[in-house]
Design an enzyme around this catalytic site. Structure first.
Site, PDB file in Angstrom:
ATOM      1  N   HIS A  11      48.171 -53.485  33.764  1.00  0.00           N
ATOM      2  CA  HIS A  11      48.808 -54.811  33.813  1.00  0.00           C
ATOM      3  C   HIS A  11      50.327 -54.673  33.669  1.00  0.00           C
ATOM      4  CE1 HIS A  11      44.829 -56.246  31.874  1.00  0.00           C
ATOM      5  NE2 HIS A  11      44.819 -56.701  33.102  1.00  0.00           N
ATOM      6  N   LYS A  42      33.903 -67.135  28.250  1.00  0.00           N
ATOM      7  CA  LYS A  42      33.875 -65.714  27.889  1.00  0.00           C
ATOM      8  C   LYS A  42      34.094 -65.576  26.397  1.00  0.00           C
ATOM      9  CE  LYS A  42      35.546 -63.193  31.964  1.00  0.00           C
ATOM     10  NZ  LYS A  42      36.697 -62.421  32.456  1.00  0.00           N
ATOM     11  N   ARG A  65      43.402 -52.782  42.315  1.00  0.00           N
ATOM     12  CA  ARG A  65      43.221 -51.370  41.936  1.00  0.00           C
ATOM     13  C   ARG A  65      42.514 -50.584  43.021  1.00  0.00           C
ATOM     14  NH1 ARG A  65      40.340 -52.938  36.483  1.00  0.00           N
ATOM     15  NH2 ARG A  65      39.468 -54.273  38.082  1.00  0.00           N
ATOM     16  N   SER A  77      40.439 -53.553  31.252  1.00  0.00           N
ATOM     17  CA  SER A  77      40.369 -53.975  29.845  1.00  0.00           C
ATOM     18  C   SER A  77      38.970 -53.715  29.292  1.00  0.00           C
ATOM     19  CB  SER A  77      40.698 -55.464  29.713  1.00  0.00           C
ATOM     20  OG  SER A  77      42.010 -55.712  30.115  1.00  0.00           O
TER      21      SER A  77
HETATM   22  O1  PNS Z   1      42.031 -61.008  34.431  1.00  0.00           O
HETATM   23  P1  PNS Z   1      40.969 -61.740  35.220  1.00  0.00           P
HETATM   24  O2  PNS Z   1      39.867 -62.194  34.293  1.00  0.00           O
HETATM   25  O3  PNS Z   1      40.463 -60.933  36.383  1.00  0.00           O
HETATM   26  O4  PNS Z   1      41.698 -63.061  35.802  1.00  0.00           O
HETATM   27  C1  PNS Z   1      40.979 -64.016  36.579  1.00  0.00           C
HETATM   28  C2  PNS Z   1      41.811 -65.295  36.762  1.00  0.00           C
HETATM   29  C3  PNS Z   1      42.331 -65.792  35.426  1.00  0.00           C
HETATM   30  C4  PNS Z   1      42.962 -65.034  37.685  1.00  0.00           C
HETATM   31  C5  PNS Z   1      40.906 -66.370  37.446  1.00  0.00           C
HETATM   32  O5  PNS Z   1      39.656 -66.365  36.812  1.00  0.00           O
HETATM   33  C6  PNS Z   1      41.490 -67.773  37.338  1.00  0.00           C
HETATM   34  O6  PNS Z   1      42.536 -68.056  37.877  1.00  0.00           O
HETATM   35  N1  PNS Z   1      40.767 -68.644  36.610  1.00  0.00           N
HETATM   36  C7  PNS Z   1      41.205 -70.015  36.379  1.00  0.00           C
HETATM   37  C8  PNS Z   1      40.194 -70.982  36.986  1.00  0.00           C
HETATM   38  C9  PNS Z   1      40.484 -71.197  38.459  1.00  0.00           C
HETATM   39  O7  PNS Z   1      41.575 -71.588  38.849  1.00  0.00           O
HETATM   40  N2  PNS Z   1      39.478 -70.948  39.314  1.00  0.00           N
HETATM   41  C10 PNS Z   1      39.598 -71.148  40.750  1.00  0.00           C
HETATM   42  C11 PNS Z   1      39.787 -69.865  41.508  1.00  0.00           C
HETATM   43  S1  PNS Z   1      38.212 -69.196  41.906  1.00  0.00           S
END
Ligand code: PNS
Length: 162
Positions: free
Chosen positions: A17, A41, A90, A129
């Site tokens: 990150h 989560k 990645r 993570s």
């Molecule tokens: O670090 P991560 O868990 O891979 O991040 C995922 C993230 C936070 C980018 C994604 O889950 C997100 O933006 N969630 C917020 C809800 C949302 O906007 N969902 C619509 C897109 S599918």
């Protein structure tokens, strides 16, 4: 001014990150790293802890701000007048998931929120993570994965000493 948001769980932030943050901060004038408060989560670190960790880890990069959000990214982006989301890729296995999120966000925002992908530096391509937490839970060596102060905090959560 070119602004962007780097959203994620960051539970906890890894060198992978930080690599994306450092590089995105060179591309954009202002980068907001925003921690998702995901009620579905069960994180190791609370949102407040993750924000503090990120603030400490990015304190030497002046154009990086740390924040948190709940709900949809497009709503957060609209409220903060942000039109670019940064995500790290990645490997090819990330691509399908990331493509779906990027396209959903673009569609849902009416084209207002676009996504820029940075390919993670090869040395961090293996990092996640989840694997860092699993290794730490068995008292394995995570010194190549996270900054020393983060490693200490993770071990503390699992009741281990460094
Ligand atoms: O670090 P991560 O868990 O891979 O991040 C995922 C993230 C936070 C980018 C994604 O889950 C997100 O933006 N969630 C917020 C809800 C949302 O906007 N969902 C619509 C897109 S599918």
């Amino acid at each position: 001014m070119k602004k962007a948001v780097y959203p994620g769980s960051f539970d906890p932030v890894t060198y992978g990150h930080l690599d994306v943050i450092t590089r995105a901060a060179r591309i954009f004038d202002e980068l907001t790293v925003s921690v998702l408060n995901n009620t579905q989560k069960k994180p190791l670190f609370s949102v407040e802890e993750r924000v503090k960790i990120l603030e400490e880890a990015t304190k030497d990069i002046p154009n990086v701000k740390v924040d948190s959000f709940s709900g949809l990214l497009i709503d957060y982006a609209r409220e903060h007048d942000l039109h670019v989301s940064v995500r790290g890729l990645r490997a090819i296995t990330d691509f399908e998931y990331e493509l779906q999120i990027a396209q959903t966000n673009r569609k849902l925002s009416g084209g207002s929120l676009d996504t820029v992908f940075l390919t993670t530096s090869l040395e961090y391509a293996y990092l996640s993570s989840s694997s860092v937490k699993e290794i730490a839970s068995f008292q394995g060596d995570i010194s190549q994965c996270v900054p020393p102060f983060v490693a200490e905090l993770i071990y503390q959560k699992y009741g281990h000493k460094m």
